[in-house]
Scaffold this motif. Structure first.
Motif, PDB file in Angstrom:
ATOM      1  N   ARG A 147      -2.658  -2.598  10.459  1.00 44.66           N
ATOM      2  CA  ARG A 147      -1.712  -1.619   9.903  1.00 44.66           C
ATOM      3  C   ARG A 147      -2.361  -0.244   9.730  1.00 44.66           C
ATOM      4  NH1 ARG A 147       1.280  -5.340   5.274  1.00 44.66           N
ATOM      5  NH2 ARG A 147       2.635  -6.466   6.712  1.00 44.66           N
ATOM      6  N   LEU A 148      -3.636  -0.245   9.345  1.00 45.73           N
ATOM      7  CA  LEU A 148      -4.316   1.031   9.099  1.00 45.73           C
ATOM      8  C   LEU A 148      -4.858   1.667  10.381  1.00 45.73           C
ATOM      9  CD1 LEU A 148      -6.196  -0.025   5.854  1.00 45.73           C
ATOM     10  CD2 LEU A 148      -4.654   1.948   6.019  1.00 45.73           C
ATOM     11  N   GLY A 149      -4.707   0.970  11.500  1.00 45.03           N
ATOM     12  CA  GLY A 149      -5.174   1.516  12.776  1.00 45.03           C
ATOM     13  C   GLY A 149      -6.688   1.439  12.918  1.00 45.03           C
ATOM     14  N   PHE A 181      -8.421  -7.074  -1.981  1.00 47.97           N
ATOM     15  CA  PHE A 181      -7.670  -6.727  -3.200  1.00 47.97           C
ATOM     16  C   PHE A 181      -6.374  -6.007  -2.823  1.00 47.97           C
ATOM     17  CE2 PHE A 181     -11.581  -6.295  -6.248  1.00 47.97           C
ATOM     18  CZ  PHE A 181     -11.483  -7.631  -6.582  1.00 47.97           C
ATOM     19  N   HIS A 182      -6.486  -5.023  -1.914  1.00 48.81           N
ATOM     20  CA  HIS A 182      -5.322  -4.213  -1.551  1.00 48.81           C
ATOM     21  C   HIS A 182      -4.263  -5.061  -0.828  1.00 48.81           C
ATOM     22  CE1 HIS A 182      -3.493  -0.322  -1.579  1.00 48.81           C
ATOM     23  NE2 HIS A 182      -3.236  -0.368  -0.295  1.00 48.81           N
ATOM     24  N   GLY A 183      -4.723  -5.971   0.003  1.00 52.21           N
ATOM     25  CA  GLY A 183      -3.800  -6.858   0.719  1.00 52.21           C
ATOM     26  C   GLY A 183      -3.064  -7.792  -0.237  1.00 52.21           C
ATOM     27  N   ARG A 185      -2.460  -7.163  -3.492  1.00 53.07           N
ATOM     28  CA  ARG A 185      -1.685  -6.476  -4.532  1.00 53.07           C
ATOM     29  C   ARG A 185      -0.647  -5.496  -3.988  1.00 53.07           C
ATOM     30  NH1 ARG A 185      -6.301  -8.106  -6.005  1.00 53.07           N
ATOM     31  NH2 ARG A 185      -6.876  -8.652  -8.148  1.00 53.07           N
ATOM     32  N   VAL A 186      -0.926  -4.832  -2.863  1.00 54.79           N
ATOM     33  CA  VAL A 186      -0.033  -3.753  -2.391  1.00 54.79           C
ATOM     34  C   VAL A 186       0.434  -3.973  -0.946  1.00 54.79           C
ATOM     35  CG1 VAL A 186       0.214  -1.255  -2.054  1.00 54.79           C
ATOM     36  CG2 VAL A 186      -1.199  -2.106  -3.938  1.00 54.79           C
ATOM     37  N   CYS A 187      -0.517  -4.102  -0.038  1.00 57.13           N
ATOM     38  CA  CYS A 187      -0.163  -4.214   1.384  1.00 57.13           C
ATOM     39  C   CYS A 187       0.046  -5.686   1.736  1.00 57.13           C
ATOM     40  CB  CYS A 187      -1.265  -3.589   2.245  1.00 57.13           C
ATOM     41  SG  CYS A 187      -0.768  -3.409   3.955  1.00 57.13           S
ATOM     42  N   LYS A 188       1.080  -6.261   1.079  1.00 52.94           N
ATOM     43  CA  LYS A 188       1.327  -7.696   1.223  1.00 52.94           C
ATOM     44  C   LYS A 188       1.879  -8.016   2.618  1.00 52.94           C
ATOM     45  CE  LYS A 188       2.327  -7.640  -3.639  1.00 52.94           C
ATOM     46  NZ  LYS A 188       3.395  -7.513  -4.621  1.00 52.94           N
ATOM     47  N   PRO A 192       5.028  -4.970   2.325  1.00 55.87           N
ATOM     48  CA  PRO A 192       4.045  -3.990   1.870  1.00 55.87           C
ATOM     49  C   PRO A 192       4.706  -2.906   1.017  1.00 55.87           C
ATOM     50  CG  PRO A 192       4.538  -3.694   4.199  1.00 55.87           C
ATOM     51  CD  PRO A 192       5.209  -4.967   3.779  1.00 55.87           C
ATOM     52  N   GLU A 193       4.049  -2.537  -0.076  1.00 51.52           N
ATOM     53  CA  GLU A 193       4.655  -1.566  -1.000  1.00 51.52           C
ATOM     54  C   GLU A 193       4.200  -0.145  -0.651  1.00 51.52           C
ATOM     55  OE1 GLU A 193       3.867  -3.076  -4.932  1.00 51.52           O
ATOM     56  OE2 GLU A 193       4.698  -5.022  -4.400  1.00 51.52           O
ATOM     57  N   CYS A 194       4.638   0.310   0.529  1.00 49.65           N
ATOM     58  CA  CYS A 194       4.180   1.607   1.063  1.00 49.65           C
ATOM     59  C   CYS A 194       4.519   2.768   0.130  1.00 49.65           C
ATOM     60  CB  CYS A 194       4.789   1.863   2.437  1.00 49.65           C
ATOM     61  SG  CYS A 194       4.351   0.615   3.656  1.00 49.65           S
ATOM     62  N   SER A 195       5.664   2.684  -0.568  1.00 51.91           N
ATOM     63  CA  SER A 195       6.095   3.836  -1.381  1.00 51.91           C
ATOM     64  C   SER A 195       5.135   4.093  -2.546  1.00 51.91           C
ATOM     65  CB  SER A 195       7.518   3.627  -1.892  1.00 51.91           C
ATOM     66  OG  SER A 195       7.551   2.464  -2.682  1.00 51.91           O
ATOM     67  N   ILE A 202      -2.720   8.342   5.018  1.00 52.70           N
ATOM     68  CA  ILE A 202      -3.614   8.139   6.167  1.00 52.70           C
ATOM     69  C   ILE A 202      -3.229   6.903   6.971  1.00 52.70           C
ATOM     70  CG2 ILE A 202      -5.637   9.326   5.195  1.00 52.70           C
ATOM     71  CD1 ILE A 202      -6.683   6.436   4.525  1.00 52.70           C
ATOM     72  N   CYS A 203      -2.137   6.247   6.586  1.00 51.64           N
ATOM     73  CA  CYS A 203      -1.792   4.973   7.237  1.00 51.64           C
ATOM     74  C   CYS A 203      -0.707   5.170   8.287  1.00 51.64           C
ATOM     75  CB  CYS A 203      -1.318   3.972   6.184  1.00 51.64           C
ATOM     76  SG  CYS A 203      -0.809   2.407   6.913  1.00 51.64           S
ATOM     77  N   PRO A 204      -0.996   4.844   9.552  1.00 45.77           N
ATOM     78  CA  PRO A 204       0.004   5.022  10.607  1.00 45.77           C
ATOM     79  C   PRO A 204       1.189   4.074  10.474  1.00 45.77           C
ATOM     80  CG  PRO A 204      -1.993   3.990  11.489  1.00 45.77           C
ATOM     81  CD  PRO A 204      -2.280   4.339  10.062  1.00 45.77           C
ATOM     82  N   SER A 205       1.065   3.042   9.645  1.00 42.26           N
ATOM     83  CA  SER A 205       2.163   2.073   9.505  1.00 42.26           C
ATOM     84  C   SER A 205       2.994   2.304   8.250  1.00 42.26           C
ATOM     85  CB  SER A 205       1.604   0.648   9.436  1.00 42.26           C
ATOM     86  OG  SER A 205       0.727   0.406  10.501  1.00 42.26           O
ATOM     87  N   ALA A 206       2.700   3.373   7.502  1.00 42.74           N
ATOM     88  CA  ALA A 206       3.425   3.600   6.247  1.00 42.74           C
ATOM     89  C   ALA A 206       4.928   3.588   6.487  1.00 42.74           C
ATOM     90  CB  ALA A 206       2.996   4.922   5.632  1.00 42.74           C
ATOM     91  N   LYS A 208       6.673   1.479   7.947  1.00 48.45           N
ATOM     92  CA  LYS A 208       7.115   0.850   9.205  1.00 48.45           C
ATOM     93  C   LYS A 208       6.970  -0.671   9.205  1.00 48.45           C
ATOM     94  CE  LYS A 208       5.533   4.682  12.050  1.00 48.45           C
ATOM     95  NZ  LYS A 208       4.426   5.031  12.912  1.00 48.45           N
ATOM     96  N   SER A 209       6.002  -1.179   8.421  1.00 49.78           N
ATOM     97  CA  SER A 209       5.726  -2.621   8.503  1.00 49.78           C
ATOM     98  C   SER A 209       6.874  -3.433   7.930  1.00 49.78           C
ATOM     99  CB  SER A 209       4.458  -2.961   7.723  1.00 49.78           C
ATOM    100  OG  SER A 209       3.375  -2.375   8.373  1.00 49.78           O
ATOM    101  N   ALA A 210       7.139  -4.567   8.593  1.00 44.79           N
ATOM    102  CA  ALA A 210       8.226  -5.449   8.104  1.00 44.79           C
ATOM    103  C   ALA A 210       7.740  -6.225   6.905  1.00 44.79           C
ATOM    104  CB  ALA A 210       8.606  -6.402   9.192  1.00 44.79           C
TER     105      ALA A 210
HETATM  106  S1  SF4 Z   1       0.992   2.490   3.545  1.00 47.35           S
HETATM  107 FE1  SF4 Z   1       2.017   0.496   3.658  1.00 47.35          FE
HETATM  108  S2  SF4 Z   1       1.243  -0.462   5.536  1.00 47.35           S
HETATM  109 FE2  SF4 Z   1      -0.141   1.237   5.027  1.00 47.35          FE
HETATM  110  S3  SF4 Z   1      -1.781   0.301   3.797  1.00 47.35           S
HETATM  111 FE3  SF4 Z   1      -0.250   1.050   2.368  1.00 47.35          FE
HETATM  112  S4  SF4 Z   1       1.111  -0.697   1.985  1.00 47.35           S
HETATM  113 FE4  SF4 Z   1      -0.076  -1.144   3.846  1.00 47.35          FE
END
Ligand code: SF4
Length: 210
Positions: A147-149, A181-183, A185-188, A192-195, A202-206, A208-210
């Protein structure tokens, strides 16, 4: 991901998770090896539920090497693959006693010669003990790296190779724990709790991830 974004990633994760450490509960090298073996395809939380009774009944490789299979199976029953793992725990305890004088070996080759100890388990142990810098890739690190490229690797070994190239070895242990930890708690995996994610800029998948 470019060098500046990598620096931002390192500092953002350090600010979020100032104390990078394993979430497994262990007090010595014996307990670390056994806990990491139990954690394959299983959550740390579940492992932490069974290890108090396991270590209470078998406090060392000596006692575990003499354990009855049925007794170990009963204690670790909630763990995935408990039957295979029970066999491997007892066989590994015997192996450590017979071949390594009761001490957990300190090389990848020796560790992986023990039953049920694969490359990832050995990497986690060597990294956790600070013996060899390693960047073990679990399901969280695999997902976040994509996800982070940071990697497009198709398997954990390929992703680990990319991560080792992308970051200095002094960062590997901390990043390993912080990405997990991040996976969790946040980037499940599913949502994923992108907001609310500190890495979204800095995340190209912000978003976008399902
Ligand atoms: S912005 Fe979204 S996809 Fe990117 S690291 Fe954060 S939670 Fe994961």
């Amino acid at each position: 991901m470019g060098p500046q974004k990598k620096k931002t990633l390192i500092s953002a994760l350090a600010a979020l998770y100032p104390e990078p450490r394993s979430e497994l509960n262990f007090a010595n090298h014996y307990q670390l090896l056994i806990s990491v073996m139990l954690s394959a395809q299983c959550t740390d939380k579940k492992v932490n539920q069974v290890t108090p009774e396991l270590f209470g009944s078998y406090s060392s490789f000596v006692t575990l090497s003499q354990a009855k299979l049925k007794d170990v199976e009963r204690i670790i029953r909630p763990i995935n693959y408990f039957k295979t793992k029970s066999k491997n725990l007892i066989a590994t305890a015997k192996g450590v006693m017979e071949r390594f004088g009761g001490e957990v070996p300190e090389t990848q080759e020796e560790l992986t010669s023990l039953p049920g100890v694969g490359n990832k388990t050995a990497n986690v142990i060597l990294s956790e003990r600070g013996i060899v810098p390693a960047f073990p890739v679990d399901t969280h690190i695999f997902r976040l790296s994509h996800r982070l490229g940071l990697s497009e690797g198709k398997n954990p070994d390929a992703v680990e190779k990319d991560l080792r190239k992308a970051f200095p070895s002094s960062e590997w242990r901390n990043l390993h724990h912080r990405l997990i930890f991040h996976g969790r708690r946040v980037c499940k995996a599913r949502s994923p709790e992108c907001s609310v994610c500190s890495l979204r800029k800095i995340c190209p998948s912000a978003g976008k991830s399902a």
